[in-house]
Design a protein around this motif. Structure first.
Motif, mmCIF file in Angstrom:
data_model
loop_
_atom_site.group_PDB
_atom_site.id
_atom_site.type_symbol
_atom_site.label_atom_id
_atom_site.label_comp_id
_atom_site.label_asym_id
_atom_site.label_seq_id
_atom_site.Cartn_x
_atom_site.Cartn_y
_atom_site.Cartn_z
ATOM 1 N N GLN A 12 -4.232 2.660 -17.780
ATOM 2 C CA GLN A 12 -4.242 1.669 -16.700
ATOM 3 C C GLN A 12 -5.459 0.750 -16.736
ATOM 4 O O GLN A 12 -6.601 1.194 -16.866
ATOM 5 C CB GLN A 12 -4.149 2.378 -15.340
ATOM 6 C CG GLN A 12 -2.830 3.130 -15.196
ATOM 7 C CD GLN A 12 -2.591 3.759 -13.836
ATOM 8 O OE1 GLN A 12 -2.052 4.867 -13.775
ATOM 9 N NE2 GLN A 12 -2.957 3.086 -12.754
ATOM 10 N N LYS A 59 1.868 10.023 -6.892
ATOM 11 C CA LYS A 59 2.606 8.827 -6.444
ATOM 12 C C LYS A 59 3.726 8.529 -7.433
ATOM 13 O O LYS A 59 4.856 8.264 -7.048
ATOM 14 C CB LYS A 59 1.667 7.613 -6.376
ATOM 15 C CG LYS A 59 0.740 7.589 -5.157
ATOM 16 C CD LYS A 59 -0.257 6.417 -5.263
ATOM 17 C CE LYS A 59 -1.308 6.490 -4.168
ATOM 18 N NZ LYS A 59 -2.373 5.479 -4.352
ATOM 19 N N HIS A 102 -0.938 -2.659 -17.309
ATOM 20 C CA HIS A 102 -0.890 -1.210 -17.515
ATOM 21 C C HIS A 102 0.092 -0.889 -18.657
ATOM 22 O O HIS A 102 1.142 -1.519 -18.773
ATOM 23 C CB HIS A 102 -0.375 -0.489 -16.262
ATOM 24 C CG HIS A 102 -1.336 -0.467 -15.104
ATOM 25 N ND1 HIS A 102 -2.623 -0.939 -15.152
ATOM 26 C CD2 HIS A 102 -1.161 0.009 -13.825
ATOM 27 C CE1 HIS A 102 -3.206 -0.754 -13.970
ATOM 28 N NE2 HIS A 102 -2.352 -0.193 -13.153
ATOM 29 N N THR A 115 0.839 -1.208 0.000
ATOM 30 C CA THR A 115 0.000 0.000 0.000
ATOM 31 C C THR A 115 0.875 1.259 0.000
ATOM 32 O O THR A 115 2.093 1.195 0.186
ATOM 33 C CB THR A 115 -0.920 0.063 1.236
ATOM 34 O OG1 THR A 115 -0.149 0.495 2.364
ATOM 35 C CG2 THR A 115 -1.556 -1.286 1.527
ATOM 36 N N SER A 116 0.208 2.404 -0.170
ATOM 37 C CA SER A 116 0.952 3.669 -0.230
ATOM 38 C C SER A 116 1.348 4.188 1.148
ATOM 39 O O SER A 116 2.102 5.153 1.245
ATOM 40 C CB SER A 116 0.092 4.722 -0.929
ATOM 41 O OG SER A 116 -1.099 4.930 -0.195
ATOM 42 N N ARG A 176 -7.563 5.737 -16.843
ATOM 43 C CA ARG A 176 -8.124 4.381 -16.778
ATOM 44 C C ARG A 176 -8.679 4.012 -18.140
ATOM 45 O O ARG A 176 -9.373 4.822 -18.779
ATOM 46 C CB ARG A 176 -9.263 4.343 -15.748
ATOM 47 C CG ARG A 176 -9.787 2.942 -15.499
ATOM 48 C CD ARG A 176 -8.861 2.092 -14.684
ATOM 49 N NE ARG A 176 -8.705 2.620 -13.351
ATOM 50 C CZ ARG A 176 -7.771 2.215 -12.494
ATOM 51 N NH1 ARG A 176 -6.900 1.284 -12.817
ATOM 52 N NH2 ARG A 176 -7.701 2.751 -11.287
ATOM 53 N N GLY A 215 -6.382 -2.857 -11.581
ATOM 54 C CA GLY A 215 -5.717 -2.027 -10.577
ATOM 55 C C GLY A 215 -6.693 -1.434 -9.574
ATOM 56 O O GLY A 215 -6.298 -1.006 -8.488
ATOM 57 N N ASN A 255 3.878 1.861 -6.125
ATOM 58 C CA ASN A 255 2.662 1.817 -6.947
ATOM 59 C C ASN A 255 2.980 1.072 -8.259
ATOM 60 O O ASN A 255 4.081 1.166 -8.796
ATOM 61 C CB ASN A 255 2.248 3.267 -7.231
ATOM 62 C CG ASN A 255 1.035 3.356 -8.109
ATOM 63 O OD1 ASN A 255 1.151 3.410 -9.332
ATOM 64 N ND2 ASN A 255 -0.135 3.367 -7.514
ATOM 65 N N ARG A 306 5.196 4.357 1.870
ATOM 66 C CA ARG A 306 6.137 4.521 0.751
ATOM 67 C C ARG A 306 7.069 5.725 0.885
ATOM 68 O O ARG A 306 8.235 5.655 0.521
ATOM 69 C CB ARG A 306 5.379 4.616 -0.582
ATOM 70 C CG ARG A 306 4.768 3.301 -1.003
ATOM 71 C CD ARG A 306 4.110 3.429 -2.368
ATOM 72 N NE ARG A 306 3.281 2.274 -2.626
ATOM 73 C CZ ARG A 306 2.123 2.310 -3.287
ATOM 74 N NH1 ARG A 306 1.675 3.469 -3.777
ATOM 75 N NH2 ARG A 306 1.435 1.218 -3.468
#
Ligand code: 3JN
Length: 338
Positions: free
Chosen positions: A158, A216, A244, A96-97, A237, A162, A130, A100
């Motif tokens: 993407q 990110k 991706h 997860t972020s 998206r 995701g 990510n 990070r």
């Protein structure tokens, strides 16, 4: 052979399932495996190496005796449970972020900055970047080493995977409904219909006009590769189920021809160059899905600046973009650090 007890946290999600199959495929030296998730999905049965396992509730799981935790439960859950696992002696690789950008947590892509893994000792946590960042830095690394990248402009395409399982269902259901007169499946996971459409928003908007996904990519790339690189990103998206794609435009300090870049990329770990316009050879997300490499195509000069290159970079966001990268970090841990 020494074996290590592993916990997979968020086991029932897209990334958790992929983590289990990758541990199995790569014959990771797993001792006991614990599958953990929220109370909502605890009790689900899953198979690992022909053995049926029952998913346990993360909230009351004791991490004592677990050596490695592969976490992908969502940022607010990792915020609480990753430090709890680390305090019990479990080294956490968190997808997860949440951690990070923590200066005491290494942010690692094994092909790019394996040396940073040693810093896991500070907090017992390693962050997985990510998905969009991972495939981009894999491709940037050999070019940066050779010619020093000054600036990056990236646009992403993407896949819906995701955004989780419900997003995959939403694309599927809207696509089916499209052919049935009078039937319509309204957007839930996305802000607009994703079927036969593109949505120029991933994650929420920030005050600077960028989305969180875009920032990110900017911040994580600088932490992993080089804080001096200037970047801007647009994340979009697209109605693709998995993998991706990115158009990556770079400016370098020293000149680098497309031929040199192609050779450097082809020799770099984790990369497959698929690039021959003469035979219409290039990669698409459907071909990259289910595979491990970061694929690079359409390598060419950017004529609009002095030292510019452009390329098309595609990778399976659930594999290299998440689960595979986390398992590769765990492989480095057991080989070089435990
Ligand atoms: O949408 C994608 O393609 C990637 C999504 C990543 C994501 C989605 C929800 C929460 C993340 C991430 O990995 O950055 C997070 C998060 O951990 O903040």
């Amino acid at each position: 052979m020494q074996r290590f007890n592993v916990a997979v946290v968020g086991a029932t999600g897209n990334v958790g399932r992929e983590m289990l199959s990758i541990l199995e495929e790569r014959d990771f030296p797993v001792g006991e495996v614990h599958l953990l998730a929220s109370e909502r999905t605890a009790g689900t049965r899953m198979t690992f190496r022909d053995e049926e396992l029952v998913v346990k509730n993360l909230a009351d799981f004791d991490f004592a005796g677990v050596r490695i935790g592969l976490f992908s439960p969502g940022a607010s859950v990792s915020a609480v449970h990753a430090p709890r696992a680390a305090a019990a002696g479990c080294v956490v690789v968190d997808n997860t972020s949440f951690f990070r950008m923590d200066p005491e947590v290494p942010l690692v892509v094994p092909e790019v900055n394996p040396g940073a893994i040693a810093e896991y000792k500070k907090k017992g946590i390693i962050a997985n970047p990510n998905c969009s960042t991972i495939q981009m830095v894999v491709a940037l690394k050999p070019l940066h080493d050779a010619a020093t990248i000054r600036r990056v402009v990236v646009a992403t395409y993407q896949a819906v995977s995701g955004a989780g399982k419900a997003a995959i269902d939403e694309l599927m259901e809207q696509t089916r409904a499209f052919y049935i007169p009078g039937k319509e499946v309204l957007p839930k996971k996305f802000t607009k219909p994703i079927c036969f459409n593109l949505i120029p928003q991933i994650d929420s908007f920030l005050e600077n006009g960028y989305t969180k996904e875009e920032m990110k990519m900017v911040n994580e790339t600088r932490k992993i590769l080089d804080p001096n690189i200037r970047l801007t990103a647009t994340t979009v998206r697209v109605p693709v189920f998995n993998a991706h794609s990115e158009v990556v435009t770079i400016e370098t300090e020293r000149p680098l021809s497309p031929e040199q870049a192609r050779a450097l990329l082809a020799a770099a770990p984790g990369i497959e160059v698929v690039d021959d316009p003469a035979t219409l050879t290039y990669i698409t997300p459907r071909e990259a899905a289910g595979r491990d490499a970061t694929f690079v195509s359409r390598i060419r000069q950017d004529f609009s600046v002095e030292n510019g290159l452009q390329m098309w970079v595609v990778s399976d966001n659930l594999r290299k973009g998440a689960a595979l990268n986390a398992v590769q970090i765990a492989e480095h841990l057991v080989r070089d650090h435990f």
